[in-house]
Design a protein around this motif. Structure first.
Motif, short mmCIF file in Angstrom:
data_model
loop_
_atom_site.label_atom_id
_atom_site.label_comp_id
_atom_site.label_asym_id
_atom_site.label_seq_id
_atom_site.Cartn_x
_atom_site.Cartn_y
_atom_site.Cartn_z
N ASN A 1 -13.19 -1.87 -2.57
CA ASN A 1 -12.47 -0.65 -2.93
C ASN A 1 -12.16 -0.47 -4.41
OD1 ASN A 1 -12.08 0.58 -0.27
ND2 ASN A 1 -10.79 -1.20 0.16
N LEU A 2 -12.14 -1.55 -5.17
CA LEU A 2 -11.87 -1.39 -6.60
C LEU A 2 -13.13 -0.90 -7.32
CD1 LEU A 2 -9.74 -4.56 -7.47
CD2 LEU A 2 -8.95 -2.23 -7.04
N ASP A 3 -12.95 0.09 -8.16
CA ASP A 3 -14.09 0.63 -8.90
C ASP A 3 -14.46 -0.25 -10.08
OD1 ASP A 3 -14.64 3.38 -7.63
OD2 ASP A 3 -12.47 3.37 -7.89
N ALA A 4 -13.50 -1.01 -10.58
CA ALA A 4 -13.75 -1.92 -11.71
C ALA A 4 -12.60 -2.89 -11.82
CB ALA A 4 -13.91 -1.13 -13.01
N ILE A 5 -12.84 -4.00 -12.53
CA ILE A 5 -11.80 -4.94 -12.90
C ILE A 5 -11.88 -5.13 -14.41
CG2 ILE A 5 -10.95 -7.31 -12.73
CD1 ILE A 5 -12.04 -7.39 -9.88
N VAL B 1 -3.04 -0.62 -2.27
CA VAL B 1 -3.02 0.63 -3.03
C VAL B 1 -4.38 1.31 -3.00
CG1 VAL B 1 -2.86 1.57 -5.38
CG2 VAL B 1 -1.08 0.01 -4.52
N SER B 2 -5.44 0.54 -3.11
CA SER B 2 -6.78 1.14 -3.11
C SER B 2 -7.09 1.80 -1.78
CB SER B 2 -7.84 0.10 -3.45
OG SER B 2 -7.90 -0.94 -2.48
N VAL B 3 -6.70 1.18 -0.67
CA VAL B 3 -6.91 1.80 0.64
C VAL B 3 -6.11 3.08 0.76
CG1 VAL B 3 -6.51 1.54 3.13
CG2 VAL B 3 -7.52 -0.33 1.83
N ALA B 4 -4.84 3.06 0.35
CA ALA B 4 -3.99 4.25 0.45
C ALA B 4 -4.55 5.40 -0.37
CB ALA B 4 -2.58 3.90 -0.01
N VAL B 5 -4.89 5.11 -1.62
CA VAL B 5 -5.35 6.17 -2.52
C VAL B 5 -6.69 6.72 -2.08
CG1 VAL B 5 -6.14 6.62 -4.87
CG2 VAL B 5 -4.01 5.34 -4.49
N LYS B 6 -7.63 5.84 -1.78
CA LYS B 6 -8.98 6.30 -1.45
C LYS B 6 -9.07 6.91 -0.04
CE LYS B 6 -11.62 3.65 -4.80
NZ LYS B 6 -12.31 4.83 -5.37
N SER B 7 -8.14 6.58 0.82
CA SER B 7 -8.11 7.23 2.13
C SER B 7 -7.73 8.70 1.99
CB SER B 7 -7.11 6.52 3.06
OG SER B 7 -7.54 5.21 3.36
N VAL B 8 -6.91 9.00 0.99
CA VAL B 8 -6.50 10.37 0.74
C VAL B 8 -7.52 11.10 -0.13
CG1 VAL B 8 -4.71 11.84 -0.27
CG2 VAL B 8 -4.07 9.78 0.99
N ASN B 9 -7.99 10.41 -1.19
CA ASN B 9 -8.97 11.02 -2.09
C ASN B 9 -9.93 9.94 -2.59
OD1 ASN B 9 -10.49 12.31 -4.02
ND2 ASN B 9 -8.75 13.11 -5.19
N PRO B 10 -11.10 9.82 -1.99
CA PRO B 10 -12.04 8.75 -2.37
C PRO B 10 -12.58 8.88 -3.78
CG PRO B 10 -13.02 10.26 -0.76
CD PRO B 10 -11.59 10.61 -0.86
N GLY C 1 0.80 -1.22 0.00
CA GLY C 1 0.00 0.00 0.00
C GLY C 1 0.83 1.27 0.00
N THR C 2 2.08 1.19 0.45
CA THR C 2 2.94 2.38 0.44
C THR C 2 3.15 2.89 -0.98
OG1 THR C 2 4.99 1.04 0.39
CG2 THR C 2 4.14 1.69 2.56
N ILE C 3 3.03 2.02 -1.97
CA ILE C 3 3.15 2.46 -3.36
C ILE C 3 2.04 3.46 -3.70
CG2 ILE C 3 3.10 1.74 -5.78
CD1 ILE C 3 4.06 -1.04 -4.81
N GLY C 4 0.82 3.11 -3.34
CA GLY C 4 -0.31 3.99 -3.61
C GLY C 4 -0.17 5.32 -2.90
N PHE C 5 0.32 5.28 -1.66
CA PHE C 5 0.48 6.53 -0.91
C PHE C 5 1.53 7.42 -1.58
CE2 PHE C 5 1.70 9.36 2.51
CZ PHE C 5 0.47 9.67 3.07
#
Length: 334
Positions: A248-252, A184-193, A155-159
């Motif tokens: 958390n994923l918007d699509a696959i 990554v999804s948790v990191a990114v969406k925690s900052v900007n959903p 997840g640090t990658i997403g942050f």
């Protein structure tokens, strides 16, 4: 089991100076193709050549003193990360892999001093051997994806991506067992959903996609693929990466072997980069028109530990054998 941005921020401290701060650079070619900034997170620059070092390092370095050693099942890069981290701590590592893992990845793990066990023809077979070692030899299993320490490390990658480019509209994440995509999804969406996080995987043997469609973890048949790092199941008793990806994923999006081949050629000929098939699925989805960006895009180039003989043949436009299937060659630019 809970998981949050706090776990990822804690992992940042563990990884600082050892497995972090990889380049996040624009692709002029892909930016021109999409009409938006298209950025590549180059996990190929990790000491082991793959993002898996982050999760493995976070898990191994936070183990208590006195452990007998560590074990894991792996399609290659996770095993390399565990082997590297175990060597840094001076503890035993036994990496279990199936017969489908390319020899180049097996050799790379042995070169780091780990023991390697080749078992069966699936990730599930390798997992069974890893769990046997836990039971009979007292080793600690480091799951490649369903472990909170591993997910936090990935997840640090997403942050880092959202920290460097707060204006990102879409993040494209290679999807396998879900450790990377979940973290990554948790990191990114925690900052900007509002950021779109899309998982991309191959269209044959896509375990996470099939599991989410079924509403619970399911088994899939593993088949040879240019994106071999994305192979394997997610575990029928998956506790964490499955719900994180589901929620958390918007699509696959699924991409074909031909589309993966084309993306590998684009990354090499246009950006002068060598990368595994699993690394380019984000590019593949965009090039195939399956994802149409509406703003700045970031994707993760996850690893470079591939069979260079096969890579040379792909770049030369030659046919490639994938098990019982022949992938027809295509000369780039022709």
């Amino acid at each position: 089991m809970t998981f949050s941005l706090a776990d990822i921020l804690t992992a940042r401290h563990v990884l600082r100076g050892q497995a972090d701060a990889t380049p996040f650079v624009p692709s002029p070619y892909m930016s021109a193709r999409t009409g938006h900034d298209f950025l590549l997170k180059l996990e190929t620059c990790q000491p082991i050549g793959a993002f898996k070092l982050r999760g493995a390092m976070n898990a191994v370095m936070t183990l208590p003193d006195g452990v007998a050693g560590v074990t894991c099942c792996s399609t290659g890069n996770h095993g390399r990360g565990v082997a590297y981290a175990a060597a840094r701590r001076g503890i035993r590592a036994v990496i279990c892999m199936s017969e489908l893992v390319p020899q180049a990845k097996v050799d790379g793990i042995r070169a780091l001093g780990a023991e390697v066990k080749i078992v069966g023809r699936s990730q599930d077979d390798a997992l069974a051997e890893s769990l046997r070692l836990v039971e009979q030899e007292g080793l600690v299993e480091i799951s490649p994806f369903d472990d909170p320490k591993v997910i936090a490390g990935q997840g640090t990658i997403g942050f880092e991506m959202i920290e460097a480019r707060p204006d990102l509209h879409t993040v494209l994440v290679p999807l396998s067992g879900g450790g990377l995509a979940g973290g990554v999804s948790v990191a990114v969406k925690s900052v900007n959903p509002d950021v779109q996080v899309i998982g991309i995987t191959m269209d044959r043997g896509a375990a996470m996609q099939a599991s989410i469609a079924a509403g619970h973890p399911v088994e899939v048949e593993e088949v040879p693929s240019l994106a071999d790092s994305l192979g394997g199941g997610i575990g029928l008793h998956n506790r964490l990466s499955f719900p994180l990806c589901r929620d958390n994923l918007d699509a696959i999006v699924l991409v074909t072997e031909e589309e993966i081949r084309d993306a590998m050629q684009v990354l090499f000929y246009e950006d002068r980069m060598v990368a595994e098939g699993a690394s380019v699925v984000g590019l593949a989805a965009v090039l195939a028109g399956k994802v149409r960006p509406e703003g700045p895009v970031g994707t993760i180039v996850t690893g470079r530990n591939l069979d260079m003989v096969q890579f040379h043949r792909i770049m030369a436009g030659e046919d490639i054998s994938l098990g019982d299937r022949i992938l027809k060659g295509k000369t780039y630019g022709a």
